[in-house]
Design an enzyme around this catalytic site. Structure first.
Site, PDB file in Angstrom:
ATOM      1  N   LYS A 223       0.830  -1.390  -0.058  1.00 49.01           N
ATOM      2  CA  LYS A 223      -0.086   0.050  -0.163  1.00 49.01           C
ATOM      3  C   LYS A 223       0.848   1.195  -0.110  1.00 49.01           C
ATOM      4  O   LYS A 223       2.047   1.152   0.327  1.00 49.01           O
ATOM      5  CB  LYS A 223      -1.032  -0.113   1.229  1.00 49.01           C
ATOM      6  CG  LYS A 223      -1.916  -0.902   0.859  1.00 49.01           C
ATOM      7  CD  LYS A 223      -3.205  -1.059   1.920  1.00 49.01           C
ATOM      8  CE  LYS A 223      -4.312  -1.944   1.401  1.00 49.01           C
ATOM      9  NZ  LYS A 223      -5.419  -1.964   2.792  1.00 49.01           N
TER      10      LYS A 223
ATOM     11  N   ARG B 258      -3.253 -10.447   4.690  1.00 47.07           N
ATOM     12  CA  ARG B 258      -3.477 -10.382   3.352  1.00 47.07           C
ATOM     13  C   ARG B 258      -2.379  -9.879   2.247  1.00 47.07           C
ATOM     14  O   ARG B 258      -1.724  -8.680   2.636  1.00 47.07           O
ATOM     15  CB  ARG B 258      -4.877  -9.564   2.771  1.00 47.07           C
ATOM     16  CG  ARG B 258      -5.252  -9.582   1.428  1.00 47.07           C
ATOM     17  CD  ARG B 258      -6.550  -8.917   1.280  1.00 47.07           C
ATOM     18  NE  ARG B 258      -7.025  -8.988   0.059  1.00 47.07           N
ATOM     19  CZ  ARG B 258      -6.880  -8.006  -1.004  1.00 47.07           C
ATOM     20  NH1 ARG B 258      -5.595  -7.235  -1.031  1.00 47.07           N
ATOM     21  NH2 ARG B 258      -7.210  -8.184  -2.179  1.00 47.07           N
TER      22      ARG B 258
END
Length: 265
Positions: free
Chosen positions: A210, A245
């Protein structure tokens, strides 16, 4: 959904042309199957299959197109010995994917839609409840909270209780890093993982590749952010996260196993 000990890995498998990191890599079924089997063999607990990008600014996809992307892969993998999660905001996509063999629904809208709760309950399927402020196209414009930890945790706990009351058999909680959050919000939520994990529901942390990693370490290319992803996920596991994840599933499995052995010693 079977339970597990320690921190497991949910491998990311996007069958989209526009996801922020792996968009376009798995649009052919053969490529998607090869990646899925590799992550399974590397020790991933489950795969998260997504047919619509939820990156900031992403355009919505019609349900029919999302199903065309997701269903062939779910059907091909349902007998391959790995849990399958479908990453979708649409109840109709969730319902068809569960009928095709998926085991879990990963809903970035946090089961706000009563129809999504009904679909999961009727299928006897687990769900991942994620917190998002706003919508994917607008969520990063000006996210604001009075107390981000208190507000996000309260939402997740309330949605979990509601889902269970309506018959959803089990849920995971995801604080939704990067979904309507600034860097400071993300870091506060990561530091508060233990508090959320102390409740009755397992916690999933999804920091993989991210933008916060670029902000912290100067890594503009998403595909080069696996070291930062690993640092954040190892910390989350130490704080009690039950699942992370990750795009680099095998790397995470190895690192988590080593960390667990050291901590147990």
């Amino acid at each position: 959904m079977r339970r597990w000990s320690g921190c497991g890995v949910m491998g990311v498998l996007n069958v989209t042309p526009d996801s922020f990191s792996d968009g376009g890599l798995h649009t052919r079924l053969t490529a998607a199957l090869a990646s899925a089997r590799q992550m399974r063999d590397q020790g991933a607990l489950m795969l998260d299959i997504g047919g619509e990008s939820t990156r900031p600014g992403a355009a919505p996809v019609e349900a029919a197109e999302e199903l065309d992307r997701v269903l062939p892969l779910v059907r091909a993998l349902r007998t391959e010995g790995i849990l399958l999660s479908v990453d979708t905001m649409k109840p109709e996509v969730a319902a068809e994917a569960l009928r095709a063999g998926a085991h879990l629904v990963n809903d970035v809208r946090g089961l706000r839609d009563p129809e999504m709760r009904r679909v999961c309950a009727e299928a006897g399927a687990a769900a991942c409840i994620m917190h998002m402020q706003g919508e994917p196209r607008t969520m990063q414009r000006r996210p604001e909270y009075g107390d981000v930890v208190a507000e996000v945790h309260a939402f997740l706990r309330a949605q979990a209780s509601l889902a269970e009351a309506e018959g959803v058999p089990s849920v995971l909680l995801d604080p939704g890093l990067g979904f309507g959050k600034t860097l400071d919000h993300n870091l506060a939520l990561l530091r508060a993982t233990a508090g959320l994990a102390a409740g009755p529901w397992p916690v999933l942390v999804a920091a993989s590749r991210k933008r916060m990693i670029d902000t912290l370490a100067g890594v503009p290319e998403a595909a080069e952010r696996d070291p930062g992803s690993l640092a954040l996920h190892l910390d989350a596991a130490r704080r009690g996260a039950a699942l992370v994840r990750a795009h680099a599933a095998g790397t995470h499995v190895q690192a988590l196993r080593v960390q667990a052995a050291v901590l147990e010693g």
